[in-house]
Design an enzyme around this catalytic site. Structure first.
Site, PDB file in Angstrom:
ATOM      1  N   LYS A 189       1.240   9.681  -5.805  1.00 31.12           N
ATOM      2  CA  LYS A 189      -0.078   9.106  -5.539  1.00 31.12           C
ATOM      3  C   LYS A 189      -1.194  10.099  -5.837  1.00 31.12           C
ATOM      4  O   LYS A 189      -1.072  11.287  -5.568  1.00 31.12           O
ATOM      5  CB  LYS A 189      -0.155   8.669  -4.068  1.00 31.12           C
ATOM      6  CG  LYS A 189      -1.519   8.141  -3.646  1.00 31.12           C
ATOM      7  CD  LYS A 189      -1.554   7.808  -2.176  1.00 31.12           C
ATOM      8  CE  LYS A 189      -2.964   7.352  -1.768  1.00 31.12           C
ATOM      9  NZ  LYS A 189      -3.044   6.957  -0.351  1.00 31.12           N
ATOM     10  N   ASP A 196      -0.115  -0.734  -5.067  1.00 34.49           N
ATOM     11  CA  ASP A 196      -1.481  -0.343  -5.424  1.00 34.49           C
ATOM     12  C   ASP A 196      -1.549   1.025  -6.099  1.00 34.49           C
ATOM     13  O   ASP A 196      -2.530   1.338  -6.758  1.00 34.49           O
ATOM     14  CB  ASP A 196      -2.417  -0.394  -4.207  1.00 34.49           C
ATOM     15  CG  ASP A 196      -2.121   0.676  -3.158  1.00 34.49           C
ATOM     16  OD1 ASP A 196      -0.993   1.211  -3.127  1.00 34.49           O
ATOM     17  OD2 ASP A 196      -3.025   0.957  -2.350  1.00 34.49           O
ATOM     18  N   ASN A 197      -0.529   1.850  -5.920  1.00 36.63           N
ATOM     19  CA  ASN A 197      -0.455   3.169  -6.570  1.00 36.63           C
ATOM     20  C   ASN A 197       0.929   3.736  -6.293  1.00 36.63           C
ATOM     21  O   ASN A 197       1.747   3.094  -5.613  1.00 36.63           O
ATOM     22  CB  ASN A 197      -1.548   4.127  -6.066  1.00 36.63           C
ATOM     23  CG  ASN A 197      -1.726   4.164  -4.565  1.00 36.63           C
ATOM     24  OD1 ASN A 197      -2.753   3.752  -4.032  1.00 36.63           O
ATOM     25  ND2 ASN A 197      -0.725   4.662  -3.855  1.00 36.63           N
ATOM     26  N   LYS A 240      -5.828  -5.710   4.093  1.00 39.90           N
ATOM     27  CA  LYS A 240      -6.710  -4.557   3.905  1.00 39.90           C
ATOM     28  C   LYS A 240      -7.631  -4.764   2.701  1.00 39.90           C
ATOM     29  O   LYS A 240      -7.170  -4.941   1.581  1.00 39.90           O
ATOM     30  CB  LYS A 240      -5.846  -3.302   3.708  1.00 39.90           C
ATOM     31  CG  LYS A 240      -6.613  -2.055   3.310  1.00 39.90           C
ATOM     32  CD  LYS A 240      -5.667  -0.898   3.030  1.00 39.90           C
ATOM     33  CE  LYS A 240      -6.390   0.292   2.417  1.00 39.90           C
ATOM     34  NZ  LYS A 240      -5.475   1.412   2.107  1.00 39.90           N
ATOM     35  N   ASP A 280       0.836  -1.195   0.000  1.00 43.17           N
ATOM     36  CA  ASP A 280       0.000   0.000   0.000  1.00 43.17           C
ATOM     37  C   ASP A 280       0.879   1.257   0.000  1.00 43.17           C
ATOM     38  O   ASP A 280       1.653   1.481   0.940  1.00 43.17           O
ATOM     39  CB  ASP A 280      -0.897  -0.013   1.243  1.00 43.17           C
ATOM     40  CG  ASP A 280      -2.096   0.901   1.129  1.00 43.17           C
ATOM     41  OD1 ASP A 280      -2.023   1.879   0.369  1.00 43.17           O
ATOM     42  OD2 ASP A 280      -3.102   0.644   1.804  1.00 43.17           O
ATOM     43  N   ASP A 281       0.766   2.066  -1.050  1.00 48.43           N
ATOM     44  CA  ASP A 281       1.475   3.357  -1.155  1.00 48.43           C
ATOM     45  C   ASP A 281       2.989   3.210  -1.293  1.00 48.43           C
ATOM     46  O   ASP A 281       3.727   4.155  -0.994  1.00 48.43           O
ATOM     47  CB  ASP A 281       1.171   4.263   0.051  1.00 48.43           C
ATOM     48  CG  ASP A 281      -0.179   4.959  -0.050  1.00 48.43           C
ATOM     49  OD1 ASP A 281      -0.958   4.612  -0.953  1.00 48.43           O
ATOM     50  OD2 ASP A 281      -0.454   5.844   0.778  1.00 48.43           O
ATOM     51  N   HIS A 329       1.235   2.554   4.003  1.00 49.09           N
ATOM     52  CA  HIS A 329       0.307   3.687   4.071  1.00 49.09           C
ATOM     53  C   HIS A 329       0.439   4.390   5.425  1.00 49.09           C
ATOM     54  O   HIS A 329       0.799   3.777   6.428  1.00 49.09           O
ATOM     55  CB  HIS A 329      -1.119   3.162   3.888  1.00 49.09           C
ATOM     56  CG  HIS A 329      -2.148   4.189   3.574  1.00 49.09           C
ATOM     57  ND1 HIS A 329      -2.586   5.114   4.496  1.00 49.09           N
ATOM     58  CD2 HIS A 329      -2.851   4.433   2.438  1.00 49.09           C
ATOM     59  CE1 HIS A 329      -3.513   5.874   3.950  1.00 49.09           C
ATOM     60  NE2 HIS A 329      -3.680   5.494   2.688  1.00 49.09           N
ATOM     61  N   HIS A 382     -10.720  -2.535   1.665  1.00 46.37           N
ATOM     62  CA  HIS A 382     -10.962  -1.200   1.100  1.00 46.37           C
ATOM     63  C   HIS A 382     -11.714  -1.218  -0.229  1.00 46.37           C
ATOM     64  O   HIS A 382     -11.433  -0.449  -1.141  1.00 46.37           O
ATOM     65  CB  HIS A 382      -9.669  -0.409   0.961  1.00 46.37           C
ATOM     66  CG  HIS A 382      -9.898   1.071   1.106  1.00 46.37           C
ATOM     67  ND1 HIS A 382      -8.877   1.990   1.169  1.00 46.37           N
ATOM     68  CD2 HIS A 382     -11.059   1.791   1.191  1.00 46.37           C
ATOM     69  CE1 HIS A 382      -9.379   3.211   1.291  1.00 46.37           C
ATOM     70  NE2 HIS A 382     -10.704   3.106   1.307  1.00 46.37           N
ATOM     71  N   CYS A 392      -5.976   3.663  -4.065  1.00 47.63           N
ATOM     72  CA  CYS A 392      -6.083   2.259  -3.671  1.00 47.63           C
ATOM     73  C   CYS A 392      -7.354   1.533  -4.102  1.00 47.63           C
ATOM     74  O   CYS A 392      -7.273   0.469  -4.713  1.00 47.63           O
ATOM     75  CB  CYS A 392      -5.891   2.130  -2.170  1.00 47.63           C
ATOM     76  SG  CYS A 392      -6.903   3.236  -1.197  1.00 47.63           S
TER      77      CYS A 392
END
Length: 488
Positions: free
Chosen positions: A289, A271-272, A114, A22-23, A213, A116, A60
């Protein structure tokens, strides 16, 4: 290749382990030249197939939706932003997703991490969408130790008083996680899933980490190797990344101990792009992002497996691949299940990864976001981006302060600022020749611009309306025993 896989595994499809970070930024793994040490990711990537023309989405929820559904945002209604914690919204339940397809082949399916993708009603939850078990977060931005999150991002005036727990073991709050760092809790549950796995079935393990994140939190010992990083956010972030890398190494060792590794396809993806305000970095790419520049969309990804032919292990794959391609790649290409489902936007890339053949993907719709006006016809005030061959076209407001380049903190590099032309809402780049988006070419190649705008118009005509509902006061954790739980 599917035939040889079947022979090698006694007609049982390979195990699939999919890890999503994540991130994590493009410049946040050491095999991309980062000062952050990621030895386990490096080994897996360098001995596997590195995907260096691989794209995800700008934030995300859109990436997760396309990963699991194989469909562009324009076909799920999730074109705008991410799914808010109090929004009555989720990835449409009528769309079959990756674990549901894999169950058709007999896979045991487990998710740790996660979600989301919406939780306002029980039908949206992962354990009701094909996963045999779910352990983790419904939403995002939870405290890594307490696993509570506040009402930030919620539209109501009293949001500062919203506080809820968001750590679940299927339908039950997992209170035992309190005071324990999420990476360690996830790692323990993965060990349990592997220990309990019935080897007569292939395993699908989806492991979307909370890391890296915000909030920026990690045990002190993981920051120690980065004392030389003076930027506080970058130092903590580096420690978080190393902690996640260690956990991934632990998962691999557990699979080896359980005698599952030799028959496993292991996939890693971000994810990004990295969030520069929270320690991430995407240098030398432009933007970060939530933007449609390369720094927001270019993914860190690779595939590692002993089932890959020896001549492709250790190679770099530069074929165009998108996160929506994973569903057909894993279901059809790896598991060998025929997909008689004509509405997918993704392509089966297994032969491309497995033998470095030419990608069937010649173009990629990054997104078209018409929110909030949603006019009948496409126009260049909408934020959109499309890739066709070497060309990338952006329209509207691509984000990241017009696409700044942000060097790693402490590097001593001072990037030049992007040229800002008042009123400009169309940009064209040859990404193959100019991966850092430095040479804007829209005036030089008007015919290319016209062609790509026509493609965007065609995609827009085929899109569904954006679904971005107002927050619901029924989401308030005070109404659900202090938890972020379904409310409809």
């Amino acid at each position: 290749m599917l035939v040889s896989l079947a022979i090698a595994t006694a007609n049982q499809p390979p195990n699939i382990v999919f890890v999503l970070a994540d991130d994590l930024g493009y410049n946040d793994v050491s095999y991309h030249g980062s000062e952050i040490q990621t030895p386990n990711l490096d080994k897996l990537a360098i001995e596997g197939v590195r995907l260096e023309n691989y794209y995800v989405q700008q934030v995300c929820s859109p990436t997760r939706s396309q990963l699991l559904s194989g469909r562009y945002q324009i076909h799920t209604g999730l074109q705008h932003s991410y799914i808010g914690v109090a929004q009555p919204n989720c990835l449409p339940t009528e769309i079959p997703i990756l674990p549901q397809w894999l169950k058709n082949v007999g896979y045991a399916t487990h998710m740790v991490g996660k979600w989301h993708l919406g939780f306002y009603k029980k039908a949206c939850l992962p354990q009701n969408r094909g996963f045999d078990s779910f352990f983790g977060y419904h939403s995002g931005s939870e405290d890594y130790y307490t696993h509570f999150r506040g009402g930030y991002g919620v539209s109501f005036d009293d949001r500062d008083h919203w506080l809820g727990y968001d750590f679940w073991d299927n339908d039950v709050p997992f209170w035992s996680a309190i005071s324990n760092y999420s990476v360690f809790v996830f790692n323990d549950r993965v060990n349990q899933v592997i220990d309990k796995h019935n080897k007569s079935k292939p395993l699908f393990l989806y492991l979307p980490f909370q890391s890296v994140h915000s909030p920026l939190q990690v045990p002190k010992q993981y920051q120690e190797p980065y004392k030389n990083i003076t930027n506080n956010n970058r130092r903590i972030y580096a420690g978080m990344t190393s902690c996640m890398d260690e956990a991934i190494g632990n998962v691999v060792e557990k699979l080896k101990t359980a005698d599952l590794w030799n028959n496993t396809v292991f996939v890693f993806s971000t994810d990004n792009g990295g969030q520069i305000l929270e320690g991430g970095n995407n240098w030398p790419l432009r933007g970060w992002k939530a933007s449609y520049w390369e720094g927001g969309l270019r993914g860190v990804g690779f595939v590692h497996s002993d089932l890959l032919p020896s001549d492709v292990r250790g190679t770099i794959n530069k074929q165009l691949i998108h996160v929506s391609d994973w569903l057909p790649t894993l279901v059809n290409g790896v598991a060998g299940y025929p997909l008689n489902y004509t509405n997918l936007d993704g392509f089966n890339m297994w032969d491309i990864i497995n033998s470095n053949k030419t990608s069937p993907r010649k173009e990629l719709l990054h997104n078209i976001d018409p929110w909030p006006y949603q006019p009948k016809d496409f126009n260049t005030n909408m934020t959109s981006a499309i890739r066709v061959g070497d060309w990338k076209l952006l329209t509207g407001t691509p984000g990241a302060n017009n696409g700044q380049w942000i060097a790693p903190p402490g590097s001593g590099i001072t990037p030049h600022l992007p040229l800002t032309i008042p009123g400009q809402n169309v940009w064209l780049f040859n990404i193959t020749a100019d991966p850092y988006e430095e040479m804007e070419l829209s005036e030089k190649y008007p015919t290319v611009v016209k062609t790509l705008l026509a493609k965007l118009d065609t995609y827009y005509k085929d899109s569904v309306p954006v679904r971005y509902p107002d927050d619901s006061d029924q989401a308030n954790p005070a109404l659900h025993n202090g938890t972020w739980a379904p409310w409809e």
